[in-house]
Design a protein around this motif. Structure first.
Motif, PDB file in Angstrom:
ATOM      1  N   THR A   9       0.863  -1.177   0.000  1.00  0.00           N
ATOM      2  CA  THR A   9       0.000   0.000   0.000  1.00  0.00           C
ATOM      3  C   THR A   9       0.898   1.225   0.000  1.00  0.00           C
ATOM      4  OG1 THR A   9      -1.690  -1.167   1.275  1.00  0.00           O
ATOM      5  CG2 THR A   9      -1.827   1.228   1.251  1.00  0.00           C
ATOM      6  N   TYR A  10       0.612   2.163  -0.884  1.00  0.00           N
ATOM      7  CA  TYR A  10       1.452   3.337  -1.068  1.00  0.00           C
ATOM      8  C   TYR A  10       0.582   4.581  -1.106  1.00  0.00           C
ATOM      9  CZ  TYR A  10       4.435  -0.431  -2.655  1.00  0.00           C
ATOM     10  OH  TYR A  10       5.132  -1.612  -2.728  1.00  0.00           O
ATOM     11  N   GLU A  11       1.032   5.639  -0.448  1.00  0.00           N
ATOM     12  CA  GLU A  11       0.317   6.912  -0.525  1.00  0.00           C
ATOM     13  C   GLU A  11       0.965   7.745  -1.614  1.00  0.00           C
ATOM     14  OE1 GLU A  11      -1.086  10.597   2.216  1.00  0.00           O
ATOM     15  OE2 GLU A  11      -1.439   8.524   2.832  1.00  0.00           O
ATOM     16  N   CYS A  12       0.166   8.139  -2.585  1.00  0.00           N
ATOM     17  CA  CYS A  12       0.623   8.926  -3.716  1.00  0.00           C
ATOM     18  C   CYS A  12      -0.291  10.144  -3.834  1.00  0.00           C
ATOM     19  CB  CYS A  12       0.584   8.087  -4.998  1.00  0.00           C
ATOM     20  SG  CYS A  12       1.601   6.596  -4.901  1.00  0.00           S
ATOM     21  N   SER A  13      -0.034  10.975  -4.819  1.00  0.00           N
ATOM     22  CA  SER A  13      -0.851  12.173  -5.035  1.00  0.00           C
ATOM     23  C   SER A  13      -1.132  12.351  -6.511  1.00  0.00           C
ATOM     24  CB  SER A  13      -0.125  13.423  -4.540  1.00  0.00           C
ATOM     25  OG  SER A  13       0.105  13.367  -3.162  1.00  0.00           O
ATOM     26  N   LEU A  14      -2.302  12.906  -6.806  1.00  0.00           N
ATOM     27  CA  LEU A  14      -2.590  13.345  -8.163  1.00  0.00           C
ATOM     28  C   LEU A  14      -1.893  14.682  -8.352  1.00  0.00           C
ATOM     29  CD1 LEU A  14      -6.416  12.657  -8.491  1.00  0.00           C
ATOM     30  CD2 LEU A  14      -4.616  11.603  -9.847  1.00  0.00           C
ATOM     31  N   ASP A  15      -1.215  14.864  -9.475  1.00  0.00           N
ATOM     32  CA  ASP A  15      -0.592  16.155  -9.723  1.00  0.00           C
ATOM     33  C   ASP A  15      -1.611  17.092 -10.364  1.00  0.00           C
ATOM     34  OD1 ASP A  15      -0.668  15.559 -12.462  1.00  0.00           O
ATOM     35  OD2 ASP A  15       1.485  15.185 -12.620  1.00  0.00           O
ATOM     36  N   ASP A  16      -1.181  18.293 -10.709  1.00  0.00           N
ATOM     37  CA  ASP A  16      -2.112  19.283 -11.258  1.00  0.00           C
ATOM     38  C   ASP A  16      -2.613  18.928 -12.653  1.00  0.00           C
ATOM     39  OD1 ASP A  16       0.340  19.720 -12.467  1.00  0.00           O
ATOM     40  OD2 ASP A  16       0.311  21.895 -12.201  1.00  0.00           O
ATOM     41  N   ARG A  17      -2.042  17.896 -13.268  1.00  0.00           N
ATOM     42  CA  ARG A  17      -2.511  17.432 -14.577  1.00  0.00           C
ATOM     43  C   ARG A  17      -3.216  16.076 -14.464  1.00  0.00           C
ATOM     44  NH1 ARG A  17       2.369  18.121 -18.562  1.00  0.00           N
ATOM     45  NH2 ARG A  17       0.815  17.372 -20.033  1.00  0.00           N
ATOM     46  N   VAL A 111      -2.429   3.664  -3.516  1.00  0.00           N
ATOM     47  CA  VAL A 111      -2.168   2.675  -4.567  1.00  0.00           C
ATOM     48  C   VAL A 111      -1.932   1.352  -3.864  1.00  0.00           C
ATOM     49  CG1 VAL A 111      -0.627   2.004  -6.445  1.00  0.00           C
ATOM     50  CG2 VAL A 111      -1.190   4.426  -6.104  1.00  0.00           C
ATOM     51  N   LEU A 112      -2.758   0.358  -4.186  1.00  0.00           N
ATOM     52  CA  LEU A 112      -2.665  -0.960  -3.559  1.00  0.00           C
ATOM     53  C   LEU A 112      -2.288  -1.998  -4.592  1.00  0.00           C
ATOM     54  CD1 LEU A 112      -4.574   0.553  -1.532  1.00  0.00           C
ATOM     55  CD2 LEU A 112      -5.650  -1.636  -1.154  1.00  0.00           C
ATOM     56  N   GLY A 113      -1.367  -2.869  -4.232  1.00  0.00           N
ATOM     57  CA  GLY A 113      -1.083  -4.022  -5.063  1.00  0.00           C
ATOM     58  C   GLY A 113      -2.176  -5.047  -4.868  1.00  0.00           C
ATOM     59  N   GLY A 114      -2.716  -5.552  -5.965  1.00  0.00           N
ATOM     60  CA  GLY A 114      -3.787  -6.538  -5.908  1.00  0.00           C
ATOM     61  C   GLY A 114      -3.400  -7.858  -6.544  1.00  0.00           C
ATOM     62  N   GLY A 115      -2.130  -8.174  -6.542  1.00  0.00           N
ATOM     63  CA  GLY A 115      -1.679  -9.416  -7.164  1.00  0.00           C
ATOM     64  C   GLY A 115      -1.303  -9.162  -8.611  1.00  0.00           C
ATOM     65  N   ALA A 116      -2.247  -9.340  -9.519  1.00  0.00           N
ATOM     66  CA  ALA A 116      -2.002  -9.144 -10.946  1.00  0.00           C
ATOM     67  C   ALA A 116      -2.336  -7.734 -11.403  1.00  0.00           C
ATOM     68  CB  ALA A 116      -2.837 -10.146 -11.751  1.00  0.00           C
ATOM     69  N   TYR A 117      -2.821  -6.890 -10.501  1.00  0.00           N
ATOM     70  CA  TYR A 117      -3.274  -5.552 -10.862  1.00  0.00           C
ATOM     71  C   TYR A 117      -3.037  -4.600  -9.692  1.00  0.00           C
ATOM     72  CZ  TYR A 117      -7.307  -7.064  -8.111  1.00  0.00           C
ATOM     73  OH  TYR A 117      -8.110  -7.537  -7.107  1.00  0.00           O
ATOM     74  N   LEU A 118      -3.288  -3.312  -9.938  1.00  0.00           N
ATOM     75  CA  LEU A 118      -3.252  -2.304  -8.886  1.00  0.00           C
ATOM     76  C   LEU A 118      -4.657  -1.752  -8.694  1.00  0.00           C
ATOM     77  CD1 LEU A 118      -0.134  -0.213 -10.022  1.00  0.00           C
ATOM     78  CD2 LEU A 118      -0.213  -2.042  -8.314  1.00  0.00           C
ATOM     79  N   GLU A 119      -4.917  -1.250  -7.513  1.00  0.00           N
ATOM     80  CA  GLU A 119      -6.145  -0.506  -7.251  1.00  0.00           C
ATOM     81  C   GLU A 119      -5.764   0.900  -6.827  1.00  0.00           C
ATOM     82  OE1 GLU A 119      -9.100  -4.081  -5.698  1.00  0.00           O
ATOM     83  OE2 GLU A 119      -8.286  -2.682  -4.218  1.00  0.00           O
TER      84      GLU A 119
END
Length: 155
Positions: A9-17, A111-119
């Protein structure tokens, strides 16, 4: 070669774009592109672009247009899918407005790792979901799942 397992599990941010940087340890599977789409739990799913068709079929089976539930689910998943050729040089992917609205993304993104995908999750929605899961009992849910699996999936 062992199958890839995206986790963490990762904390990320949306940028201005409206782009979110995928954590560097999770980027390799997305080098050739991504499909970002509406997902089942008010979040978004990110799948490697060339794995998207098999991901849908492996997850839901071959959906028939003649079955109302299958047609509705297929419509939902495919209408909300946004394909990109690859991550940019900083490992970012664009999250279109309609997808951000569906997932309630504005600012911080989990951002969460879901095995074969991210959420991609709104942090508050994810915290509520995890709190509900802990309250309901993770062990009890795991026991119910194991019982269904041991019963041949008839649960």
């Amino acid at each position: 070669m062992a199958p890839r397992l995206l986790s963490g599990t990762y904390e990320c941010s949306l940028d201005d774009r409206s782009r979110v940087a995928i954590p560097s340890r999770l980027r390799d599977p997305f080098a050739d592109g991504t499909v970002t789409a509406w997902w089942l739990d008010d979040c978004l799913v990110v799948v490697p672009r060339f794995e998207w068709p098999s991901f849908i079929e492996d997850t839901f089976g071959r959906m028939s247009v003649l079955d109302d539930d299958q047609r509705e689910l297929s419509r939902f998943l495919l209408a909300g899918a946004f394909e990109q050729e690859g991550l940019d040089k900083q490992g970012r992917l664009l999250v279109p407005a309609e997808l951000r609205e569906h997932a309630g993304l504005d600012g911080k993104v989990k951002v969460l790792g879901g095995g074969a995908y991210l959420e991609l999750w709104n942090p508050d929605r994810l915290a509520e979901r995890f709190e509900r899961l802990k309250t309901d009992g993770v062990a009890q849910r795991a026991a119910r799942l194991a019982a269904r699996i041991n019963d041949g999936g008839r649960g």
